[in-house]
Design a protein around this motif. Sequence first.
Motif, mmCIF file in Angstrom:
data_model
loop_
_atom_site.group_PDB
_atom_site.id
_atom_site.type_symbol
_atom_site.label_atom_id
_atom_site.label_comp_id
_atom_site.label_asym_id
_atom_site.label_seq_id
_atom_site.Cartn_x
_atom_site.Cartn_y
_atom_site.Cartn_z
ATOM 1 N N THR B 297 0.823 -1.207 0.000
ATOM 2 C CA THR B 297 0.000 0.000 0.000
ATOM 3 C C THR B 297 0.858 1.259 0.000
ATOM 4 O OG1 THR B 297 -1.529 -1.273 1.332
ATOM 5 C CG2 THR B 297 -1.999 1.052 1.110
ATOM 6 N N ALA B 298 2.011 1.172 0.636
ATOM 7 C CA ALA B 298 2.809 2.385 0.826
ATOM 8 C C ALA B 298 3.704 2.705 -0.355
ATOM 9 C CB ALA B 298 3.663 2.245 2.083
ATOM 10 N N LEU B 299 3.918 1.758 -1.246
ATOM 11 C CA LEU B 299 4.916 1.986 -2.288
ATOM 12 C C LEU B 299 4.337 1.822 -3.688
ATOM 13 C CD1 LEU B 299 7.962 0.087 -0.790
ATOM 14 C CD2 LEU B 299 7.671 2.542 -0.917
ATOM 15 N N GLY B 300 5.097 2.324 -4.655
ATOM 16 C CA GLY B 300 4.773 2.082 -6.055
ATOM 17 C C GLY B 300 5.647 0.964 -6.579
#
Lengths: 426, 332
Positions: B297-300
């Motif tokens: 969720t926090a990263l691409g």
Amino acid sequence: MATGEGKTYKVPIGPVHVGLKEPITAWLDVDGERVVNATIRPGAIHRGIEYMARERNPIQVIYLAERICGICSFAHITAFVRAVEDAAKIPVPLRAQYIRTILLELERLHSHILWAGVACYTIGFDAAFHLGMQLREQIMDVLEIMTGNRVNYGVGTVGGVRRDITPAVASAIHAMANFYRIHFRTFVDAVFEDPVVKARMRGVGVLSAEDAVRCCALGPTARGSGLRLDLRHSAPYEAYGDIVVKPVVPQDIFGEVHGDVFDRFAVRALEVYQSLDIIEKAMEGLPEGDLMWEPKLPKLLAYLKQAEGEGFAALEAPRGDDTHVVRLVKGDENVTSWKVRAPTYSNAVSWPLMFRQQELADVPLIINSIDPCISCMERVLTTDRSDGSSRVLEGKHLSDLCRAKSRAWGVASDLPRTGTARRMGA
Amino acid sequence: MSVALFLFKIVAGVILIKLSVLLALGYEGVDRIISARMQNRVGPPLYQPFYDVLKLLGKETIVPRRALGWAFEGAPWLAATAAALVILYVPMGSLPPVLGGEGDLILVLYLFALSAVAMVVGGFASGSPYANIGAQREMTLMMSYETPLAMVACTLAWAALHRGLPGAPFSLETHMATSLWSVLGGMGLCGMGLLLLALLAVVPAEVGKVPMDIPEAKTEILEGLISEYSGRNLALLKITFAVRTLAMCAVLTSLFFPWSLGDAMALPPYLAYPVDFVWFWVKVLLVQTVGVTLVRTALGRYKIWQASQFYWVQAAGIALAGMLLITLDVGL
């Protein structure tokens, strides 16, 4: 990743692709992960809108123009009605000009925020995408309160606008501006400080300032390459004469220009704040007065029927200059000719340059980085081939093609008159 | 091995694999809900992965004309089987693994690799350029993350051997029975922390989630590896991904968080077994939430060379540092 062996294979990105919101095809020659060459093939969504317009009067065409594009619909109709006003010499009340300006900026807000979200989605950063979409809802609500619609507002008309800014709308706009000043920062910080975003956007899809000029890049694409190009700045229209707009360029943000996707992202992100400023200034200076030059529709139509002349309008749509040219002929109820040149039409020319020597993973991001609006662009079917640097389509080539076609039709010396449309179509 | 034990193992294995598939899909539902809540969305219902799989089972299974039929159809079965087999090597709480005597951590890692290789074969056999690119990326990714993974596994086994943990050093059961955390000194604990970090870095690539879902990047290469799959085959692949996630988190849990609740509460054995069983899966869910859900969720998404570089330089560096610290701690 076998690279450097000179063996390539073709990979199509589009016309239907998860990373693209509209149909365009990029045929890529790929060597491992490296894009050696790219051929852009538009043409999947050409709808012949300009031809349809020839059987409609200018007021009807407004609603047609609105459907050129769902995002910059008000930019299109404003450009169209300005072209008609130019042709028919119709003055627009000052209050209507301000309301148009406010609507144009609201539209820019929603376009830029939508784009920023989609760009994050393209690199798999779904959390930022959802945040962007949620932020965008505020602006959609304001547009709905103001016009009754979320996308195609239907509030523009020749010689004015059809909805006023009531106190309720004004307070909604102020609330929205305050909301964005606080909450848009969260989104921008989340994206700018994310290591993956920087790794994916920095140095990707570079368009140098020289190339941007050569390829006639417009709007945020050109500004991302460091060119101070903004019609609101260089050729003010509507209320922009009273409001100073300074083009947002990366050298003012970071102190240097890379001309990459990250710069284009930064330009759009900061333009959101610029738009908020413009909206607030326009709300402060909103003059009293009429909304329309002629509120009675039959009277307006009768006047337009008697009008003769050619009108031109260009304005800074969220993606760049949107240019409309309209020709009205005395005695003809319908729009005799109408030409739309949407910004993507110019910006798409830079694609092959941006693709060169990039990686396959970057291609959807690069396509999205100019914020393409394919349904805006496809007024004319063209093919853009670039096998090497020499065959990129340029302005001169396009005008040569145009002239050759006109000569073949035998209409070069004589502009089309009433009824020509039907004959040409037959 | 007696016939009775053999039959018992078969029955237990079948039940366990079925349970693990249900659990894996359920955990995927939890993952999707937590991820959605983190993004301020409501998210799908908990049973959505089950609905997805059921729907896919009812859909037509298409084999592309240009695909190599047997490889294309066989690959999902092999991938799913290999992933499900891992479950049989994981001790769940105080329960010994069904196939505990027959293999160890090395085999588990090979099963993970086999599952990934099966998907690569399926990708290459699809006859689609997207799947082809996806398969190339998966291979590149595997070659990258195997290094830190192998370093973590070997270091833990080496430490277990030299600290004299009862049991075979590479067996997961050994690590489950005695925690390495409890037998190492300060430097060793730091080393364990670094190894945990390195293994957590490998998790997204092993389970195919953001930021390492590069072989299946949907906005780039349209689900890459699995782009040509449909119907039953796609359902199998969905199950494979879910089971791999579960298995990877279970392996990580048994290596790094083996603490038994039954022992801590001094429960009698008939209570300790079920309590530890449940406790184990709760720990796995926590590991999945931190190692998979939060990260994705926090990263691409990284690009393949960036991911490769990350595993060869950063992750391998962390694993190496952990290895050195533990070596020093055990050696001194």
